[in-house]
Each structure stands twice: as structure tokens, then as C-alpha cells.
Design a protein around this motif. Structure first.
Motif, PDB file in Angstrom:
ATOM      1  N   ALA A   1      -2.704  -6.009   2.601  1.00  0.00           N
ATOM      2  CA  ALA A   1      -1.348  -5.515   2.343  1.00  0.00           C
ATOM      3  C   ALA A   1      -0.399  -5.898   3.470  1.00  0.00           C
ATOM      4  O   ALA A   1      -0.749  -5.843   4.645  1.00  0.00           O
TER       5      ALA A   1
ATOM      6  N   LEU B   1       6.614  -1.531   7.722  1.00  0.00           N
ATOM      7  CA  LEU B   1       6.397  -0.098   7.571  1.00  0.00           C
ATOM      8  C   LEU B   1       7.655   0.555   7.029  1.00  0.00           C
ATOM      9  O   LEU B   1       8.759   0.348   7.552  1.00  0.00           O
TER      10      LEU B   1
ATOM     11  N   ILE C   1      -6.281   1.833  10.569  1.00  0.00           N
ATOM     12  CA  ILE C   1      -5.155   1.504   9.690  1.00  0.00           C
ATOM     13  C   ILE C   1      -5.220   0.043   9.260  1.00  0.00           C
ATOM     14  O   ILE C   1      -4.871  -0.303   8.127  1.00  0.00           O
TER      15      ILE C   1
ATOM     16  N   LEU D   1       3.489  -1.218   4.036  1.00  0.00           N
ATOM     17  CA  LEU D   1       2.953   0.135   3.951  1.00  0.00           C
ATOM     18  C   LEU D   1       4.111   1.099   3.709  1.00  0.00           C
ATOM     19  O   LEU D   1       5.038   1.181   4.515  1.00  0.00           O
TER      20      LEU D   1
ATOM     21  N   VAL E   1       3.162  -6.314   9.434  1.00  0.00           N
ATOM     22  CA  VAL E   1       3.219  -5.347   8.336  1.00  0.00           C
ATOM     23  C   VAL E   1       4.564  -4.633   8.369  1.00  0.00           C
ATOM     24  O   VAL E   1       4.978  -4.132   9.414  1.00  0.00           O
TER      25      VAL E   1
ATOM     26  N   LEU F   1      -5.290  -1.152   5.418  1.00  0.00           N
ATOM     27  CA  LEU F   1      -4.271  -2.064   4.907  1.00  0.00           C
ATOM     28  C   LEU F   1      -4.887  -3.274   4.219  1.00  0.00           C
ATOM     29  O   LEU F   1      -4.377  -3.751   3.200  1.00  0.00           O
TER      30      LEU F   1
ATOM     31  N   LEU G   1       0.855  -1.187   0.000  1.00  0.00           N
ATOM     32  CA  LEU G   1       0.000   0.000   0.000  1.00  0.00           C
ATOM     33  C   LEU G   1       0.888   1.234   0.000  1.00  0.00           C
ATOM     34  O   LEU G   1       1.717   1.413   0.891  1.00  0.00           O
ATOM     35  N   TRP G   2       0.718   2.092  -1.030  1.00  0.00           N
ATOM     36  CA  TRP G   2       1.547   3.287  -1.187  1.00  0.00           C
ATOM     37  C   TRP G   2       0.765   4.529  -0.789  1.00  0.00           C
ATOM     38  O   TRP G   2      -0.365   4.723  -1.220  1.00  0.00           O
TER      39      TRP G   2
END
Length: 374
Positions: free
Chosen positions: A73, A103, A66, A76, A101, A70, A45-46
Motif C-alpha cells: 500500500a 498518510l 506498520i 494509509l 507512503v 502496509l 489501506l483503510w
């Protein structure tokens, strides 16, 4: 595509439970680097902090929200994260409460981003600095011989990726780049109360590469007090436009103890600031350009290699000088940089050799620069 050294280092630490923070000026290739790393993945996820809706989204961020955003995904990416209010706390929230995730946050101003994430993410992040393309990266992309031949060109137009990739259009690209990050990232900062003075300060510094800089003299020249000059220089350094090199002082009473030189991370930006993109062989500042080029490339190399070396220049009150000193693991190295190969015979100041008899000395010219930079 030019393979960037940081790509391998970042790939090695993915999935280890720590946030990854990448800082560097705009257009040095941070987004392109991440696109290369995650090229074949659909679970990324961009987001970009430049977007108003993203800034608003993070303003009311919760762990539940969040997680919903997400979805499936696993990565991030938040580009230009310094634009988001309280970004440090938001990143901490994700790191602590959204498990599994990866980050990744990028930023073009360590002045803003570092202060926002350092305290919040202590022990939870890995931080990297990214620079314009390096001499070493280009020798891999092309050949060592090609890059050695192009050094005079790089000393004029620099190493920004778009500049390197746009032969024949370097001047147009540099104009766009210099306007972009000067006005968008530096002059818009709250700490800059006199943006017109910052441009004049940068131009003054551009004319002084390779020379000692007096904040008092520069301030008188552009109409700022020395403390404001120093504060602006600090902001420009943390925005990855310039860097400072302090003076080395350990043994001698007459060594300069509080002096500094200021260089540019990219000579293309420097030359655009002073409006001089003429060829090196026609310039009176060729020696200063060479000194800036070699020192900047050495520091980029050291940063990417994880070197712990400390660096300075050395000068006495009697004007005895050595361009660059580097100390690592207790060994002191001294270097002189000579653009003209015919002047490569340089005698080390006797006062230096007496004070530091174990220091190793070398003259770096275009003939042996690859040994220094690779």
C-alpha cells in the motif's frame, strides 16, 4: 455525487511527504471525499479509529509493524483518528520512518485531534477543515438558479450531504444525524461532566442565533457557572457544531469590546434541536436564520478559498449595530443581512462611518446573495 471543493486541493498535495489531516463533524463527507479521490486505486489501506482492534493495534505500533501491515500500500487512511491513544506520536512515527507512503488522518473533533497532532506533526502536515455541503458546491452540482430557489429549504433543513441527497426524508435523516454526533462525539468526551447540561446549553444557544450571548445569563438559565459555559462552548465549537463571532472594536469608546454572537454551522441541526422544521415563511426567526445562513456560508467559502480575512460583528452601547464585518489586506467591509428584499434600504450608523470612513458597505438579500457567497 456532489463534487467537494477540498477534493482538488487535496489531490494537488498528494505525495509531497506531508501527512494530510482533515477535520470536520461526522457525516460532512470526509470518508466519501477520500473514497472519491482514491476511487480507482488498489494501493490504499483503510483503517478507522472507531474499531477497538485498530485502537489496540496502534497502542503497540512500531515502524516495522506498520511496514508489514502496509505491505504494498502507498496510502494509509485513518478515519476518526482522535479515537486512537497518542495518535500524534503514532502519526509522527509513520511520517518519519515509513517513507513513500501518503498518510491521511480524519477526525470529527479538533478538540481531541488537533491537540494530539499539532505538536507531534509540526512542519510535517497539511491541515484542512471540512464542512457540510456549501452553497457554492451546490450551484456547481445543479445550477445557480436551482440553489437560489432552494435557499428557504436550506435554511430549515441545512446542508448535510445525506440531508441534501434525501429529498422528502430530511426530517428523519436530521434526527439520526443530530442524535449521532451529539451523543457519540460530544457527550462522550471526558471534558463533559454534565452531558444533560450540554444539550440544554445547545438549545439555549439555538434560540439566540443573531443575538449577543452572555455566558452568565445562559449559565443562570441552565444551571452552570459562566466559566463552565465558556468551556462547553469551546468544546462545541471545536466539535464543529457552533462557531463564535466576536465584536469589532478599534476607534470608539462606546464600542462593545468583549461581546460575542454564536451561530450554528448547520441550520438543520439547529432547527432539529429546538424542534422547529416549519417553513421559513411561517417563522418569526426567519431574519435570524438568514443571518446565520449567510455568515456560515461565507465562512465556509473563505476557509475553502484560503482567505486570511478576519471577521466580527459591530455594536455600540447605544445599540447601533452592523451584522458582519470582514477585513482582508487592510480593507474593511461592512454587511447587513436582510431576508425581506423590501427592507434592503439600510442606513449605515453615522458613528460607524465617521470612525471608519474607508469601509465599504453592502446589504445582502436573497436577490444578491450569490455575489456574496461565490
Amino acid at each position: 455525487m456532489i463534487h467537494r471543493i477540498l477534493e482538488d486541493r487535496i489531490k494537488d498535495i498528494l505525495g509531497q511527504g506531508k501527512a494530510i489531516v482533515i477535520m470536520g463533524a461526522r457525516q460532512v463527507g470526509k470518508s466519501t471525499l477520500l473514497e472519491s479521490i482514491f476511487r480507482n486505486r488498489q494501493d490504499v489501506l483503510w483503517m478507522t479509529g472507531d474499531d477497538i482492534d485498530i485502537q489496540s493495534l496502534f497502542r503497540d505500533m512500531t515502524s516495522t509493524r506498520i511496514k508489514t501491515l502496509l505491505g504494498s500500500a502507498k496510502v494509509l487512511v485513518i478515519d476518526e483518528a482522535q479515537r486512537i491513544a497518542d495518535i500524534g506520536l503514532r502519526l509522527k512515527l509513520i511520517t518519519d520512518h515509513v517513507k513513500g507512503v501518503q498518510l491521511i488522518a480524519t477526525g470529527s473533533s479538533s478538540f481531541e485531534l488537533a491537540s494530539k497532532v499539532n505538536e507531534s506533526l509540526t512542519g510535517r502536515k497539511r491541515e484542512f477543515r471540512m464542512f457540510p455541503v456549501t452553497f457554492g458546491e451546490m450551484t456547481v452540482h445543479a445550477t445557480l438558479l436551482d440553489e437560489l430557489r432552494l435557499i428557504p429549504h436550506r435554511m430549515v433543513f441545512g446542508y448535510y450531504p445525506e440531508v441534501v441527497s434525501s429529498p422528502g426524508d430530511e426530517q428523519v435523516v436530521l434526527k439520526e444525524l443530530s442524535d449521532s454526533f451529539l451523543y457519540k462525539d460530544v457527550l462522550s468526551l471526558d471534558q463533559i461532566s454534565k452531558p444533560d447540561k450540554v444539550v440544554r446549553l445547545l438549545k439555549a444557544l439555538a434560540f439566540q442565533i443573531g443575538s449577543q450571548v452572555s455566558y452568565n445569563e445562559v449559565g443562570q438559565l441552565i444551571g452552570l457557572d459562566p466559566k463552565t459555559v465558556e468551556r462547553y462552548v469551546d468544546i462545541l465549537e471545536k466539535s464543529y457544531i457552533i462557531f463564535r463571532l466576536g465584536s469589532f472594536s478599534r476607534n470608539l469608546r462606546n464600542e462593545l469590546k468583549a461581546s460575542r454572537k454564536i451561530y450554528f454551522w448547520d441550520l438543520g441541526i439547529r432547527n432539529m434541536l429546538i424542534g422547529n422544521l416549519s417553513q421559513v415563511e411561517n417563522r418569526t426567526d426567519a431574519g435570524a436564520l438568514w443571518e446565520n445562513f449567510v455568515i456560515a456560508e461565507r465562512l465556509k467559502r473563505n476557509a475553502y478559498n484560503g482567505s486570511i480575512a478576519q471577521c466580527w460583528f459591530w455594536r455600540t452601547q447605544q445599540q447601533k449595530e452592523i451584522d458582519y464585518l470582514e477585513e482582508e489586506n487592510g480593507q474593511l467591509h461592512a454587511y447587513e443581512f436582510k431576508w425581506n428584499d423590501k427592507k434592503s434600504s439600510v442606513h449605515v450608523p453615522e458613528s460607524f462611518t465617521k470612525a471608519y470612513p474607508d469601509a465599504q458597505f453592502q446589504v445582502v438579500t436573497p436577490r444578491n446573495v450569490d455575489e456574496f457567497l461565490l
